[in-house]
Design a protein around this motif. Sequence first.
Motif, PDB file in Angstrom:
ATOM      1  N   MET A   1       0.839  -1.167   0.000  1.00 41.33           N
ATOM      2  CA  MET A   1       0.000   0.000   0.000  1.00 41.33           C
ATOM      3  C   MET A   1       0.897   1.247   0.000  1.00 41.33           C
ATOM      4  O   MET A   1       1.826   1.348   0.772  1.00 41.33           O
ATOM      5  CB  MET A   1      -0.901   0.002   1.231  1.00 41.33           C
ATOM      6  N   ARG A   2       0.574   2.180  -0.856  1.00 39.48           N
ATOM      7  CA  ARG A   2       1.351   3.411  -0.976  1.00 39.48           C
ATOM      8  C   ARG A   2       0.863   4.434   0.051  1.00 39.48           C
ATOM      9  O   ARG A   2      -0.332   4.641   0.217  1.00 39.48           O
ATOM     10  CB  ARG A   2       1.207   3.977  -2.376  1.00 39.48           C
ATOM     11  N   THR A   3       1.808   5.065   0.735  1.00 41.05           N
ATOM     12  CA  THR A   3       1.428   6.069   1.720  1.00 41.05           C
ATOM     13  C   THR A   3       1.280   7.430   1.042  1.00 41.05           C
ATOM     14  O   THR A   3       1.868   7.686   0.000  1.00 41.05           O
ATOM     15  CB  THR A   3       2.482   6.182   2.834  1.00 41.05           C
ATOM     16  N   THR A   4       0.504   8.280   1.662  1.00 41.84           N
ATOM     17  CA  THR A   4       0.307   9.633   1.152  1.00 41.84           C
ATOM     18  C   THR A   4       1.574  10.441   1.417  1.00 41.84           C
ATOM     19  O   THR A   4       2.097  10.427   2.532  1.00 41.84           O
ATOM     20  CB  THR A   4      -0.888  10.302   1.857  1.00 41.84           C
ATOM     21  N   PRO A   5       2.073  11.125   0.403  1.00 43.80           N
ATOM     22  CA  PRO A   5       3.294  11.918   0.598  1.00 43.80           C
ATOM     23  C   PRO A   5       3.076  13.063   1.590  1.00 43.80           C
ATOM     24  O   PRO A   5       1.996  13.639   1.653  1.00 43.80           O
ATOM     25  CB  PRO A   5       3.605  12.477  -0.787  1.00 43.80           C
ATOM     26  N   ASN A   6       4.091  13.362   2.359  1.00 48.65           N
ATOM     27  CA  ASN A   6       4.042  14.490   3.273  1.00 48.65           C
ATOM     28  C   ASN A   6       4.654  15.687   2.549  1.00 48.65           C
ATOM     29  O   ASN A   6       5.862  15.855   2.508  1.00 48.65           O
ATOM     30  CB  ASN A   6       4.813  14.176   4.556  1.00 48.65           C
ATOM     31  N   TYR A   7       3.791  16.505   1.957  1.00 48.74           N
ATOM     32  CA  TYR A   7       4.259  17.606   1.123  1.00 48.74           C
ATOM     33  C   TYR A   7       5.010  18.666   1.922  1.00 48.74           C
ATOM     34  O   TYR A   7       5.885  19.331   1.382  1.00 48.74           O
ATOM     35  CB  TYR A   7       3.096  18.225   0.340  1.00 48.74           C
ATOM     36  N   ARG A   8       4.693  18.812   3.177  1.00 45.74           N
ATOM     37  CA  ARG A   8       5.422  19.775   4.005  1.00 45.74           C
ATOM     38  C   ARG A   8       6.879  19.334   4.140  1.00 45.74           C
ATOM     39  O   ARG A   8       7.783  20.149   3.994  1.00 45.74           O
ATOM     40  CB  ARG A   8       4.784  19.913   5.371  1.00 45.74           C
ATOM     41  N   GLU A   9       7.101  18.062   4.421  1.00 47.09           N
ATOM     42  CA  GLU A   9       8.478  17.550   4.530  1.00 47.09           C
ATOM     43  C   GLU A   9       9.221  17.655   3.205  1.00 47.09           C
ATOM     44  O   GLU A   9      10.404  18.006   3.174  1.00 47.09           O
ATOM     45  CB  GLU A   9       8.475  16.096   4.990  1.00 47.09           C
ATOM     46  N   ILE A  10       8.529  17.353   2.131  1.00 46.26           N
ATOM     47  CA  ILE A  10       9.145  17.449   0.802  1.00 46.26           C
ATOM     48  C   ILE A  10       9.552  18.894   0.533  1.00 46.26           C
ATOM     49  O   ILE A  10      10.674  19.165   0.099  1.00 46.26           O
ATOM     50  CB  ILE A  10       8.173  16.940  -0.288  1.00 46.26           C
ATOM     51  N   PHE A  11       8.642  19.828   0.800  1.00 42.42           N
ATOM     52  CA  PHE A  11       8.943  21.233   0.585  1.00 42.42           C
ATOM     53  C   PHE A  11      10.147  21.668   1.417  1.00 42.42           C
ATOM     54  O   PHE A  11      11.057  22.333   0.908  1.00 42.42           O
ATOM     55  CB  PHE A  11       7.729  22.116   0.928  1.00 42.42           C
ATOM     56  N   CYS A  12      10.157  21.314   2.686  1.00 43.24           N
ATOM     57  CA  CYS A  12      11.246  21.708   3.591  1.00 43.24           C
ATOM     58  C   CYS A  12      12.593  21.223   3.071  1.00 43.24           C
ATOM     59  O   CYS A  12      13.570  21.987   3.019  1.00 43.24           O
ATOM     60  CB  CYS A  12      11.011  21.134   4.985  1.00 43.24           C
ATOM     61  N   LYS A  13      12.645  19.967   2.700  1.00 44.59           N
ATOM     62  CA  LYS A  13      13.888  19.366   2.210  1.00 44.59           C
ATOM     63  C   LYS A  13      14.367  20.046   0.935  1.00 44.59           C
ATOM     64  O   LYS A  13      15.544  20.399   0.810  1.00 44.59           O
ATOM     65  CB  LYS A  13      13.664  17.870   1.958  1.00 44.59           C
ATOM     66  N   ARG A  14      13.461  20.281   0.021  1.00 45.84           N
ATOM     67  CA  ARG A  14      13.845  20.878  -1.266  1.00 45.84           C
ATOM     68  C   ARG A  14      14.196  22.360  -1.130  1.00 45.84           C
ATOM     69  O   ARG A  14      15.096  22.851  -1.815  1.00 45.84           O
ATOM     70  CB  ARG A  14      12.747  20.671  -2.297  1.00 45.84           C
ATOM     71  N   LEU A  15      13.511  23.069  -0.255  1.00 47.66           N
ATOM     72  CA  LEU A  15      13.838  24.474  -0.036  1.00 47.66           C
ATOM     73  C   LEU A  15      15.255  24.600   0.519  1.00 47.66           C
ATOM     74  O   LEU A  15      16.056  25.381   0.016  1.00 47.66           O
ATOM     75  CB  LEU A  15      12.839  25.132   0.926  1.00 47.66           C
ATOM     76  N   TYR A  74       7.213  20.611  -4.716  1.00 44.44           N
ATOM     77  CA  TYR A  74       6.090  19.767  -4.307  1.00 44.44           C
ATOM     78  C   TYR A  74       6.019  18.400  -4.976  1.00 44.44           C
ATOM     79  O   TYR A  74       5.161  17.591  -4.609  1.00 44.44           O
ATOM     80  CB  TYR A  74       4.773  20.513  -4.551  1.00 44.44           C
ATOM     81  N   ALA A  75       6.884  18.126  -5.940  1.00 47.61           N
ATOM     82  CA  ALA A  75       6.845  16.819  -6.616  1.00 47.61           C
ATOM     83  C   ALA A  75       7.167  15.718  -5.599  1.00 47.61           C
ATOM     84  O   ALA A  75       8.186  15.786  -4.915  1.00 47.61           O
ATOM     85  CB  ALA A  75       7.843  16.788  -7.766  1.00 47.61           C
ATOM     86  N   ASP A  76       6.292  14.725  -5.491  1.00 50.86           N
ATOM     87  CA  ASP A  76       6.487  13.692  -4.466  1.00 50.86           C
ATOM     88  C   ASP A  76       7.473  12.607  -4.880  1.00 50.86           C
ATOM     89  O   ASP A  76       7.861  11.787  -4.068  1.00 50.86           O
ATOM     90  CB  ASP A  76       5.152  13.089  -4.039  1.00 50.86           C
ATOM     91  N   ASP A  77       7.921  12.617  -6.102  1.00 53.31           N
ATOM     92  CA  ASP A  77       8.886  11.646  -6.600  1.00 53.31           C
ATOM     93  C   ASP A  77      10.193  12.384  -6.898  1.00 53.31           C
ATOM     94  O   ASP A  77      10.189  13.385  -7.619  1.00 53.31           O
ATOM     95  CB  ASP A  77       8.323  10.990  -7.873  1.00 53.31           C
ATOM     96  N   ASP A  78      11.292  11.901  -6.342  1.00 53.28           N
ATOM     97  CA  ASP A  78      12.580  12.584  -6.515  1.00 53.28           C
ATOM     98  C   ASP A  78      13.023  12.647  -7.972  1.00 53.28           C
ATOM     99  O   ASP A  78      13.581  13.652  -8.406  1.00 53.28           O
ATOM    100  CB  ASP A  78      13.664  11.928  -5.662  1.00 53.28           C
TER     101      ASP A  78
END
Length: 94
Positions: A1-15, A74-78
Amino acid sequence: MRTTPNYREIFCKRLRASRLASGLSQKKLGMLAGIDEFAASARINRYERGIHEVDVQTAQHLATVLNIPLAYFYADDDQLAELILAFGRSTSQK
């Protein structure tokens, strides 16, 4: 089962990664994005740590300063994020 991406964490890391790659301090990035000089460092720090969530307009200002497409944050895939970044850079050089 695929989990929902945490867009806040993704944004933080990429910023943070984008800011460091550009060689900007948190204060300088904030100021260039239109954040008050006295709050700029703290605000960017809080965005990078996920303490505060950035609104889309501010995220667009940050992306513009960093010369990256907003979608990169915001892209959930690296791999997709890297393609977005590469495409954005190729179109901005024309």
